[in-house]
Design a protein around this motif. Structure first.
Motif, short mmCIF file in Angstrom:
data_model
loop_
_atom_site.label_atom_id
_atom_site.label_comp_id
_atom_site.label_asym_id
_atom_site.label_seq_id
_atom_site.Cartn_x
_atom_site.Cartn_y
_atom_site.Cartn_z
N GLN A 347 0.81 -1.22 0.00
CA GLN A 347 0.00 0.00 0.00
C GLN A 347 0.85 1.27 0.00
O GLN A 347 0.37 2.34 -0.37
N SER A 352 0.18 2.69 -3.47
CA SER A 352 -0.07 4.13 -3.23
C SER A 352 -0.40 4.86 -4.52
O SER A 352 -0.77 6.04 -4.50
N LYS A 356 -8.40 2.96 -4.02
CA LYS A 356 -8.66 2.32 -2.74
C LYS A 356 -9.38 0.98 -2.97
O LYS A 356 -9.96 0.74 -4.01
N GLY A 357 -9.31 0.12 -1.96
CA GLY A 357 -10.11 -1.10 -1.99
C GLY A 357 -9.37 -2.38 -2.27
O GLY A 357 -9.97 -3.46 -2.28
N PRO A 384 -3.27 -4.98 -0.24
CA PRO A 384 -3.85 -3.73 0.25
C PRO A 384 -3.36 -2.53 -0.56
O PRO A 384 -2.18 -2.44 -0.88
N THR A 385 -4.25 -1.64 -0.90
CA THR A 385 -3.89 -0.38 -1.53
C THR A 385 -4.15 0.75 -0.55
O THR A 385 -4.86 0.58 0.44
N SER A 387 -5.52 3.52 1.60
CA SER A 387 -6.92 3.83 1.93
C SER A 387 -7.17 5.32 2.07
O SER A 387 -8.29 5.79 1.89
#
Length: 514
Positions: A347, A352, A356-357, A384-385, A387
């Protein structure tokens, strides 16, 4: 899974049993420690070590269907290698090289890119390590030479308008401490004191203390590894704190596992470059992990962590600023020679730049029983990216640079960029160790992980706890991720001039589209 993916890193303990036609009892054995049931036969027998190895993998290994597809018959392996280890038991002396050669032959057919096995040679008391991926990749031209490579953009300084870099590794901190200004200050002060014609009692005592300090620093330089050197250095730093030597601070041992070299450069045409030596950003950038990881009562530790955070922030802020101004031309993320690390780091790096999501890059499968082929159904592998609010970079090229020494989480990042519509992987194929690891080392999970204790039990094995499949549901273990643009590093040119032909190719692609 605690969101950690490593190359040859920390794992967790497993339950192991025997499931074959071989003459074994039906007790499910724990290989968590050096207990009689698990390791007794391996203490003084090479054949016993092999049997422990074979039985443990028979239940705990996550890739048996894949290995079978690639021609490995595990029962035939037993029939072939047990007699070879029994033959070692017939010898009065077995050299470490003899054991090493046989172990290399034993593990060579396996494809797991993280797997290592260690046998203790009870004739010499040495621990011998074998790794199938190392055996496989050593055959690649330039593989050993690349061990000396670290990306260096000093040859591009005329076209770089912003830069920031820091190395928080324990080795770097220790090297700076025992060869840098701390020791020079102590030596200078000592020389000044002993030159005094009539030193006071306190000056004589200080000179004596400095003399002993310098001797102990000289001795710790001779220690064989970073952990021992660091432990001794911290003892010295505390013992001689009364000398008030500037910057003689203990070094947080957490930096052994969580140290990272990070480099940010911004080219004058709007290309933002980030290099990380390993995926260890989460402890620095996640507040909860920061407090769980570092000794925040230590001002030296806090300052080291801040330098890493500031370097990443400079890269991230430049991308945000330039993209909002329509001046961002492209992004390069360099994971060459990156050994992997935290999955959550995604992320803060490629994630980055994404929406998102989360971002699915493939599928996972776990070991779910004692049978050799007892596996779970496939489940989506979603990374994960970021949030928080950030720019989505989908309108300019994003390049990842990778090579044969890019392992684990570096390979996951390499696989991910190939799935981005604006992404491109440039360099050479990666190491071939994409199956996920876990840092938990105190209990069994999914019938896989640690088998024994490294440098302790007569047999130790280190295996992933999940199998990674790409989006086409293919296993890439032992194969790695192939680049979109294949180009090998001209190492001689790099050494001579700091001109990096792989980086040049990434810059060319961003600037021209070709």
């Amino acid at each position: 899974m605690k969101n950690k993916i490593f190359t040859l890193g920390l794992m967790f303990l497993t339950l192991v049993g025997a499931t074959s036609c071989h003459e074994e009892n039906d007790v499910v054995m724990s290989y968590a420690n050096n207990d009689e049931l698990s390791f007794n036969e391996a203490k003084n027998s090479f054949a016993g070590k092999y049997r422990v190895f074979w039985k443990a993998l028979n239940i705990n290994y996550t890739l048996w269907d894949y290995e079978k597809q690639n021609g490995l018959d595990w029962d035939e392996h037993y029939a072939t290698f047990l007699p070879k280890f029994q033959a070692l038991d017939e010898k009065d002396d077995v050299t470490d090289k003899e054991l090493q050669d046989l172990m290399n032959e034993m593990v060579a057919p396996l494809h797991d890119g993280h797997f290592v096995v260690e046998f203790q040679n009870h004739k010499t008391n040495k621990f011998i390590l074998a790794s199938p991926s190392s055996i496989r990749n050593q055959k690649i031209e330039g593989y050993s030479q690349l061990a000396q490579f670290t990306p260096d953009l000093s040859g591009y300084s005329s076209s770089i308008v912003e830069s920031k870099e820091y190395n928080s590794s324990a080795y770097r901190q220790l090297t700076d401490a025992i060869y840098g200004p701390i020791v020079k200050w102590a030596q200078t002060r000592y020389d000044k004191l002993i030159a005094l014609p009539s030193p006071t009692e306190s000056e004589a005592a200080e000179a004596s203390g400095l003399s002993q300090f310098l001797k102990e620093i000289e001795e710790l330089r001779k220690l064989p590894n970073v952990k021992q050197m660091l432990t001794q250095y911290n003892n010295v730093a505390l013992r001689y704190s009364y000398l008030n030597i500037p910057n003689l601070d203990p070094i947080d041992e957490t930096f052994i596992d969580n140290g990272v070299r990070i480099t940010y450069n911004l080219f004058d045409d709007g290309i933002a470059y980030l290099y990380i030596s390993g995926f260890a950003l989460t402890p620095y950038l996640n507040e909860k992990e920061y407090y769980n990881t570092f000794d925040v009562t230590n001002s030296h530790t806090i300052s080291i962590a801040r330098y890493v955070t500031d370097t990443w922030t400079a890269w991230f802020n430049a991308i945000q600023r330039l993209h909002k101004q329509n001046k961002l031309k492209g992004v390069i993320i360099d994971v060459r020679n990156n050994g992997g690390g935290y999955m959550d780091d995604f992320q803060y790096v490629l994630g980055s730049l994404m929406e998102k999501g989360g971002f699915q890059i493939g599928w996972n499968r776990f070991k779910r029983g004692l049978g050799r082929y007892d596996y779970s159904p496939l489940t989506p592998f979603v990374l994960p990216t970021m949030s928080g609010d950030h720019e989505t970079i989908n309108d300019v090229p994003v390049v990842v640079l990778a090579n044969i020494r890019s392992v684990s989480m570096a390979e996951i990042t390499s696989a991910a960029v190939k799935l981005m519509p604006n992404g491109k992987l440039i360099g050479t194929r990666t190491h071939g160790g994409l199956c996920g690891l876990n840092d938990i080392s105190t209990f069994s999970l999914n019938y896989s992980g640690h088998i024994g204790i490294r440098n302790n039990t007569p047999v130790y094995c280190y295996t992933p706890y999940l199998t990674f499949f790409d989006m086409e549901k293919k296993i890439r273990e032992g194969v790695g991720v192939e680049p979109d643009i294949n180009i090998s590093l001209d190492y001689e040119k790099f050494v001579a001039s700091n001109i990096d032909n792989q980086l040049d190719r990434a810059l060319q692609y961003i600037r021209t589209g070709n």
